[in-house]
Design an enzyme around this catalytic site. Sequence first.
Site, PDB file in Angstrom:
ATOM      1  N   VAL A  46     -39.576  15.167 -52.639  1.00  0.00           N
ATOM      2  CA  VAL A  46     -38.217  14.636 -52.649  1.00  0.00           C
ATOM      3  C   VAL A  46     -37.371  15.357 -53.700  1.00  0.00           C
ATOM      4  CG1 VAL A  46     -36.803  12.553 -52.993  1.00  0.00           C
ATOM      5  CG2 VAL A  46     -39.012  12.387 -51.807  1.00  0.00           C
ATOM      6  N   CYS A  47     -37.985  15.720 -54.818  1.00  0.00           N
ATOM      7  CA  CYS A  47     -37.259  16.322 -55.941  1.00  0.00           C
ATOM      8  C   CYS A  47     -36.434  17.549 -55.549  1.00  0.00           C
ATOM      9  CB  CYS A  47     -38.216  16.655 -57.079  1.00  0.00           C
ATOM     10  SG  CYS A  47     -39.079  15.210 -57.734  1.00  0.00           S
TER      11      CYS A  47
END
Length: 187
Positions: A46-47
């Site tokens: 997700v980062c």
Amino acid sequence: MSLINSTVKPFKVNAYRQGKFIEVTDEDLKGRWSVLVFYPGDFTFVCPTELEDLANHYDEFQALGVEVYGVSTDSHFAHKAWHETSSAVGKVQYPLLADMTHQLSRDFEVLIEEDGQALRGTFVIDPEGRIRTVEVHDTGIGRDAVELLRKIRAAQYITAHPGEVCPAKWEEGAETLTPSLDLVGKI
């Protein structure tokens, strides 16, 4: 205790920015609006989508006089390697801070002690170094740069217009409210 309106504690960390290692301190946040965006870790899932979303809107942040800082407990060396190998993170022009001692994550109350990683925490900081907004997500929930920009505009507006408040979904140029006895029960 809430971090809202508290002053950023002193810090000094290494960072990576556009091909260079730099040092970032609490003093760098003073005199302009800043956003600290904590994320769990480099080379994750997700980062990079979040950092890319911020990068895609970086010109808008800059137009508002805001500097963005990505923060994780990874080293500045890992930030450099990630920047060079990820097409999403390669777009990032803002500093990526290395909170290797975890002190910054602790001070902002986002450290997951048993994992040595930060939750997804977003902090809007005014030019005096005061925290104006706090948003903390579980590690699996990504954030939205457009919504962050809306919140920054609202924080900047109420700072410039004491006595006014921004209602839900307020957008720049929309009506604000001026709290008063006459307004009670009329909304």
